[in-house]
Design a protein around this motif. Structure first.
Motif, PDB file in Angstrom:
ATOM      1  N   GLY A 110      40.065  52.144  45.586  1.00  0.00           N
ATOM      2  CA  GLY A 110      41.467  51.834  45.319  1.00  0.00           C
ATOM      3  C   GLY A 110      41.698  50.488  44.658  1.00  0.00           C
ATOM      4  N   PHE A 111      40.630  49.910  44.086  1.00  0.00           N
ATOM      5  CA  PHE A 111      40.777  48.618  43.423  1.00  0.00           C
ATOM      6  C   PHE A 111      41.058  48.816  41.934  1.00  0.00           C
ATOM      7  CE2 PHE A 111      39.141  45.053  46.183  1.00  0.00           C
ATOM      8  CZ  PHE A 111      39.124  45.781  47.364  1.00  0.00           C
ATOM      9  N   THR A 112      41.836  47.912  41.369  1.00  0.00           N
ATOM     10  CA  THR A 112      42.090  47.932  39.932  1.00  0.00           C
ATOM     11  C   THR A 112      41.738  46.567  39.334  1.00  0.00           C
ATOM     12  OG1 THR A 112      44.358  47.364  40.456  1.00  0.00           O
ATOM     13  CG2 THR A 112      43.906  49.671  39.938  1.00  0.00           C
ATOM     14  N   GLU A 113      41.824  46.499  38.015  1.00  0.00           N
ATOM     15  CA  GLU A 113      41.518  45.247  37.301  1.00  0.00           C
ATOM     16  C   GLU A 113      40.155  44.708  37.712  1.00  0.00           C
ATOM     17  OE1 GLU A 113      44.771  42.428  37.347  1.00  0.00           O
ATOM     18  OE2 GLU A 113      46.174  44.055  37.754  1.00  0.00           O
ATOM     19  N   ILE A 114      39.178  45.597  37.683  1.00  0.00           N
ATOM     20  CA  ILE A 114      37.833  45.240  38.122  1.00  0.00           C
ATOM     21  C   ILE A 114      37.140  44.312  37.131  1.00  0.00           C
ATOM     22  CG2 ILE A 114      35.574  46.113  38.826  1.00  0.00           C
ATOM     23  CD1 ILE A 114      37.825  47.068  40.602  1.00  0.00           C
ATOM     24  N   ASP A 115      36.674  43.220  37.667  1.00  0.00           N
ATOM     25  CA  ASP A 115      35.871  42.283  36.902  1.00  0.00           C
ATOM     26  C   ASP A 115      34.532  42.212  37.616  1.00  0.00           C
ATOM     27  OD1 ASP A 115      35.236  40.509  34.979  1.00  0.00           O
ATOM     28  OD2 ASP A 115      36.580  38.912  35.671  1.00  0.00           O
ATOM     29  N   HIS A 116      33.475  41.796  36.915  1.00  0.00           N
ATOM     30  CA  HIS A 116      32.206  41.747  37.627  1.00  0.00           C
ATOM     31  C   HIS A 116      31.303  40.637  37.153  1.00  0.00           C
ATOM     32  CE1 HIS A 116      31.786  44.540  34.224  1.00  0.00           C
ATOM     33  NE2 HIS A 116      30.629  43.961  34.058  1.00  0.00           N
ATOM     34  N   VAL A 117      30.506  40.171  38.077  1.00  0.00           N
ATOM     35  CA  VAL A 117      29.488  39.162  37.790  1.00  0.00           C
ATOM     36  C   VAL A 117      28.146  39.852  37.948  1.00  0.00           C
ATOM     37  CG1 VAL A 117      28.448  37.005  38.536  1.00  0.00           C
ATOM     38  CG2 VAL A 117      30.930  37.303  38.660  1.00  0.00           C
TER      39      VAL A 117
ATOM     40  N   LEU B  82      32.590  44.207  46.792  1.00  0.00           N
ATOM     41  CA  LEU B  82      33.779  44.412  45.979  1.00  0.00           C
ATOM     42  C   LEU B  82      34.879  43.618  46.667  1.00  0.00           C
ATOM     43  CD1 LEU B  82      35.646  45.798  43.921  1.00  0.00           C
ATOM     44  CD2 LEU B  82      35.628  47.834  45.399  1.00  0.00           C
ATOM     45  N   ILE B  83      35.351  42.571  46.002  1.00  0.00           N
ATOM     46  CA  ILE B  83      36.211  41.587  46.639  1.00  0.00           C
ATOM     47  C   ILE B  83      37.587  41.573  45.990  1.00  0.00           C
ATOM     48  CG2 ILE B  83      36.467  39.132  47.142  1.00  0.00           C
ATOM     49  CD1 ILE B  83      33.251  39.167  46.609  1.00  0.00           C
ATOM     50  N   CYS B  84      38.623  41.645  46.818  1.00  0.00           N
ATOM     51  CA  CYS B  84      39.981  41.577  46.274  1.00  0.00           C
ATOM     52  C   CYS B  84      40.322  40.133  45.958  1.00  0.00           C
ATOM     53  CB  CYS B  84      41.006  42.145  47.255  1.00  0.00           C
ATOM     54  SG  CYS B  84      42.690  41.969  46.617  1.00  0.00           S
ATOM     55  N   ARG B  85      40.715  39.912  44.703  1.00  0.00           N
ATOM     56  CA  ARG B  85      41.014  38.531  44.330  1.00  0.00           C
ATOM     57  C   ARG B  85      42.425  38.153  44.778  1.00  0.00           C
ATOM     58  NH1 ARG B  85      41.694  40.947  39.143  1.00  0.00           N
ATOM     59  NH2 ARG B  85      39.506  40.729  38.581  1.00  0.00           N
ATOM     60  N   ASP B  89      40.023  40.574  50.768  1.00  0.00           N
ATOM     61  CA  ASP B  89      39.428  41.712  51.461  1.00  0.00           C
ATOM     62  C   ASP B  89      38.161  42.166  50.749  1.00  0.00           C
ATOM     63  OD1 ASP B  89      39.772  43.021  53.773  1.00  0.00           O
ATOM     64  OD2 ASP B  89      41.557  44.142  53.147  1.00  0.00           O
ATOM     65  N   VAL B  91      34.772  44.935  50.403  1.00  0.00           N
ATOM     66  CA  VAL B  91      34.101  46.199  50.665  1.00  0.00           C
ATOM     67  C   VAL B  91      32.619  45.983  50.404  1.00  0.00           C
ATOM     68  CG1 VAL B  91      33.866  48.618  49.981  1.00  0.00           C
ATOM     69  CG2 VAL B  91      36.114  47.520  49.928  1.00  0.00           C
ATOM     70  N   LEU B  93      28.984  47.269  49.404  1.00  0.00           N
ATOM     71  CA  LEU B  93      28.476  48.341  48.553  1.00  0.00           C
ATOM     72  C   LEU B  93      26.952  48.372  48.571  1.00  0.00           C
ATOM     73  CD1 LEU B  93      30.503  47.351  45.349  1.00  0.00           C
ATOM     74  CD2 LEU B  93      31.199  49.073  47.035  1.00  0.00           C
ATOM     75  N   ALA B  95      23.988  49.876  46.177  1.00  0.00           N
ATOM     76  CA  ALA B  95      24.029  50.257  44.761  1.00  0.00           C
ATOM     77  C   ALA B  95      22.625  50.496  44.233  1.00  0.00           C
ATOM     78  CB  ALA B  95      24.736  49.171  43.964  1.00  0.00           C
ATOM     79  N   ASP B 119      28.402  41.121  41.751  1.00  0.00           N
ATOM     80  CA  ASP B 119      29.593  41.161  42.581  1.00  0.00           C
ATOM     81  C   ASP B 119      30.789  41.633  41.777  1.00  0.00           C
ATOM     82  OD1 ASP B 119      28.780  40.169  45.263  1.00  0.00           O
ATOM     83  OD2 ASP B 119      28.110  38.445  44.094  1.00  0.00           O
ATOM     84  N   LEU B 120      31.615  42.456  42.403  1.00  0.00           N
ATOM     85  CA  LEU B 120      32.796  42.983  41.729  1.00  0.00           C
ATOM     86  C   LEU B 120      34.048  42.311  42.304  1.00  0.00           C
ATOM     87  CD1 LEU B 120      32.017  46.825  41.714  1.00  0.00           C
ATOM     88  CD2 LEU B 120      31.119  45.011  40.257  1.00  0.00           C
ATOM     89  N   PHE B 121      34.937  41.928  41.405  1.00  0.00           N
ATOM     90  CA  PHE B 121      36.209  41.363  41.824  1.00  0.00           C
ATOM     91  C   PHE B 121      37.322  42.236  41.265  1.00  0.00           C
ATOM     92  CE2 PHE B 121      33.150  37.957  41.729  1.00  0.00           C
ATOM     93  CZ  PHE B 121      33.421  37.227  42.878  1.00  0.00           C
ATOM     94  N   GLY B 122      38.312  42.532  42.096  1.00  0.00           N
ATOM     95  CA  GLY B 122      39.411  43.364  41.625  1.00  0.00           C
ATOM     96  C   GLY B 122      40.643  43.124  42.466  1.00  0.00           C
ATOM     97  N   LEU B 123      41.584  44.063  42.355  1.00  0.00           N
ATOM     98  CA  LEU B 123      42.830  43.949  43.083  1.00  0.00           C
ATOM     99  C   LEU B 123      42.943  45.198  43.956  1.00  0.00           C
ATOM    100  CD1 LEU B 123      44.836  41.667  42.854  1.00  0.00           C
ATOM    101  CD2 LEU B 123      46.152  43.045  41.246  1.00  0.00           C
ATOM    102  N   CYS B 124      43.013  45.013  45.267  1.00  0.00           N
ATOM    103  CA  CYS B 124      43.069  46.166  46.165  1.00  0.00           C
ATOM    104  C   CYS B 124      44.449  46.829  46.085  1.00  0.00           C
ATOM    105  CB  CYS B 124      42.739  45.760  47.601  1.00  0.00           C
ATOM    106  SG  CYS B 124      44.040  44.851  48.437  1.00  0.00           S
TER     107      CYS B 124
END
Lengths: 136, 136
Positions: A110-117, B82-85, B89, B91, B93, B95, B119-124
């Motif tokens: 349910g995450f959007t605007e995914i960025d990644h390192v 997977l981290i909400c910016r 929060d 999750v 993973l 992989a 690492d993934l950053f997004g908006l929950c």
DNA sequence: TTTCTAAATGAGAACGAGTCTCACTCTAGC
DNA sequence: GCTAGAGTGAGACTCGTTCTCATTTAGAAA
């Protein structure tokens, strides 16, 4: 912000960055320029690197120690790096697999605007032959 | 090194870390503990977090700003996040796809001892609903 | 070419995360 | 309860990075 004027300092940073094999720190770059006879200031090196990153002329990543490292990348646009922890040599990678994976996994949760390192660190063939696990 | 004695300070850090939703900095943790009336010192928080990481009781990663963040992870062993910016929060993973990819790409370029930062950053969903792009 | 102005610079102060030191405290084995 | 030494806390210190501000200078205008 990108500068409105061209200065020799900006050119010097760009040139020095271009001739570095891999990722280098602002401090290293500053030292190299000073060693080469330049009178450039550290603050200017930081400012210039930041603006090069902003205009996509340079890539930046955090070293495991938390230092910011910079590199003049051949590949424009989004890509990743495989970095030798021996000599710092860097291979640029495009990784559709990873892009797709990150989008998919993000969506699944349910995450959007995914960025990644995503960065890979290893030992290149040359350094392995030297038995060089850590030194630069 | 893991400590040989149990102290309330160590328990306090562990508890505070456990009740944090996502990744937190040592400074935040220290402040939270102080706000809760604890007299714990910052150095102790750093020492304790380092030892928790060493014993795999906590995970650590670098924030985009270069700060070290910590989290008490449910999953033992290697995994990603997977981290909400928005709210922080997180999750956990696993992989395999990425593990395999990194090994393969490394090998293709003659690299060995491949390590990776993924690492993934997004908006929950919750933060997106709030229209909350940045705030904590 | 000279003039002018604000963008860019450099020195060093300031800042912030993290580490180190050392005297003091407190755990845990006796 | 006594004791050794592991663990702690305050604050000094390190070091990467940013900020400040007086000075320099690129480049447009005259």
């Amino acid at each position: 912000m990108q500068p409105k004027r061209n200065t020799w300092q900006r050119e010097a940073v760009r040139a020095s960055l271009a001739q570095a094999r891999g990722f280098v720190s602002a401090q290293q770059l500053h030292q190299a320029l000073r060693d080469g006879g330049s009178t450039i200031g550290l603050a200017t090196v930081y400012r210039t690197l930041a603006s090069l990153v902003e205009t996509d002329e340079a890539d930046t990543l955090q070293s495991p120690e938390g230092e910011s490292l910079y590199r003049s990348c051949a590949t424009k646009g989004h890509h990743h790096h495989l970095i030798c922890r021996g000599c710092g040599d860097t291979v640029e990678l495009s990784a559709n697999l990873v892009e797709e994976w990150s989008q998919r996994v993000g969506a699944e949760h349910g995450f959007t605007e995914i960025d990644h390192v995503v960065d890979l660190f290893g030992l290149c063939a040359r350094c392995r032959a030297k038995g060089d696990g850590a030194a630069a």
